[in-house]
Design an enzyme around this catalytic site. Structure first.
Site, PDB file in Angstrom:
ATOM      1  CG  ASP A 212      -0.562  -0.395   2.415  1.00 52.82           C
ATOM      2  OD1 ASP A 212       0.429   0.210   2.837  1.00 52.82           O
ATOM      3  OD2 ASP A 212      -1.134  -1.321   3.026  1.00 52.82           O
ATOM      4  CE  LYS A 234      -6.158   0.404   3.508  1.00 54.74           C
ATOM      5  NZ  LYS A 234      -6.555  -0.433   4.625  1.00 54.74           N
ATOM      6  CG  MET A 347      -3.706   7.347  10.142  1.00 52.85           C
ATOM      7  SD  MET A 347      -4.869   5.989  10.002  1.00 52.85           S
ATOM      8  CE  MET A 347      -4.535   5.073  11.502  1.00 52.85           C
TER       9      MET A 347
END
Ligand code: SAH
Length: 427
Positions: A212, A234, A347
């Site tokens: 990813d 993603k 995040m």
């Protein structure tokens, strides 16, 4: 045939032993008759060039020492484990480098590898009788020599051991179609130095690599060239539907008999949704393993020179996410607002204002240090020293767009805003 007015002792010795013919004179035109190949290696470059020209005109192969432009062939450095021969050539650009490569390969290739090759020749003859399909035979040998096995120890096999491995592979092929496996592998924060040897080994032998967005190019470049690469990056926010698709891909690829690597940034078990993938693998009966990696908070702490836990300061450290499936993630703000609390937020960029608000509401100190580390361990790493009060402005001011870790309660020894240095770029 050696033509020389002043041959070395060794050449004279070999001439006396009848290993070569020696002519004690300058070369003449007739020396070029009934030969195939010429080395022009006198001390005189002009003469070498002239000899090379004569040879070329007569359609002979010629090599002039250290005069690449006069050569029609070059002699690479070789590692000779008859019948296995490795040649290292640099097209005349860097013989020194070629020699070090040769020395390196020499240490890796055991003397006995030649014997091994002879044994394999015998087994191959046997195999072509029982397995007419070329590609099937090729797969069998590939299985013996690479797929997930340690090539280095395989090279040290005795002839008996290789025969056993051969018989086992043959039996395997006759049994029902094999299921592959999935390795959930941590790719670390980006710097190749922070990749584990286990991850590297699996990358070298994988059939399929599913990776990813946060896996660095350097790490990806370690992957086997023939592997199939599947990008499942993603975009933030678009999580839910894609995860099922990723689960499906790894299951299908493994059931097709492949060794699959599910490569994730950092550690696969920290905010990596590994449990969902594991569940899917278990449901499908696919064997799996987990290879941990260095998580980005560990790399970020190392970059700012701060200990994640400090004696006498914090007894625990929280790894938090700014987002969860419902949006901004709620946390135990009360204890996070306490004086010595420390946390690494993953995040957290989009949620920074939310986090700041929640902490201030619970009475956290405005001047509490917060260090932002973007692209930890990578060449474009950025460290910004802030406080709880100005971290949101700083994220904008210094154009922090991620991936980044917010280190709450940690002071940097380096970084922008009142600290020692600017961007750590040149370190
Ligand atoms: N499994 C990963 C985390 C995945 S969640 C790990 O163990 O590190 C994605 C978040 O990880 C990003 O939003 C960012 O906060 C953090 N991250 C990943 N790589 C990073 C890096 N090189 N530098 C700073 N943060 C990083």
């Amino acid at each position: 045939k050696v033509v020389s007015e002043d041959p070395s002792d060794e050449i004279e010795k070999w001439a006396r032993a009848g290993l070569l013919e020696l002519f004690l004179r300058a070369p003449v035109e007739t020396d070029f008759e009934s030969i195939m190949l010429v080395y022009a290696v006198t001390e005189d470059p002009k003469l070498n060039a002239k000899l090379a020209q004569t040879a070329t005109q007569r359609g002979l192969f010629v090599n002039a020492a250290d005069q690449k432009n006069d050569c029609s062939f070059i002699t690479p450095a070789i590692v000779d484990r008859d019948p296995i021969v490795v040649a290292i050539g640099s097209e005349g650009t860097s013989p020194g480098l070629a020699r070090s490569l040769k020395a390196d390969i020499e240490t890796r290739l055991p003397k006995s590898v030649g014997t091994l090759a002879l044994k394999i020749a015998e087994l191959r003859a046997r195999l072509s009788n029982i397995m007419p399909e070329f590609s099937e035979r090729q797969r069998l040998w590939a299985g013996i020599f690479s797929r997930g096995k340690d090539l280095e120890s395989r090279l040290k096999s005795t002839p008996q051991e290789i025969e056993q491995a051969f018989d086992a592979a043959l039996a395997d092929q006759h049994s029902a179609a094999k299921t592959g496996k999935v390795s959930l592998v941590g790719g670390g924060p980006g710097d190749l130095e922070l990749l584990t040897i286990g991850a590297q080994r699996r990358l070298h032998s994988a059939d399929v690599i599913v990776y990813d967005r946060l896996v660095s190019q350097d790490v990806l470049d370690m992957g086997r060239r023939e592997a199939k690469y599947i990008y499942v990056g993603k975009a933030p926010g678009a999580h839910t539907t894609r995860q099922e698709e990723i689960n499906r891909i790894i299951v299908v690829e493994a059931l097709a008999g492949n060794d699959v690597i599910r490569l994730k940034g950092g550690d696969p078990l920290i905010f990596g949704r590994a449990d969902e993938e594991i569940e899917a693998l278990e449901a499908a009966g696919v064997p799996f393993e987990i290879v941990p990696g260095i998580t980005s908070a560990a790399a970020a702490a190392a970059s700012i020179g701060a200990s994640l836990t400090s004696r006498g300061h914090n007894k625990s450290v929280a790894l938090l996410t700014g987002h969860d499936s419902k949006g901004f993630a709620e946390q135990d703000w009360k204890s996070l607002a306490e004086k010595n609390a420390r946390a690494a937020v993953y995040m957290g960029l989009g949620a920074s204002r939310f986090i700041q608000g929640r902490l201030l509401l619970r009475g956290a100190e405005r001047h509490r240090p917060v260090t932002i580390v973007e692209n930890a361990s990578r060449k474009d790493e950025k460290i910004v020293s802030s406080t709880l009060e100005n971290m949101v402005q700083n994220i904008e001011k210094y154009n922090i767009t991620g991936p980044a870790i917010l280190l709450l309660g940690y002071k940097s020894k380096t970084g922008i805003e009142g600290a020692l240095s600017k961007v750590r770029a040149s370190l």
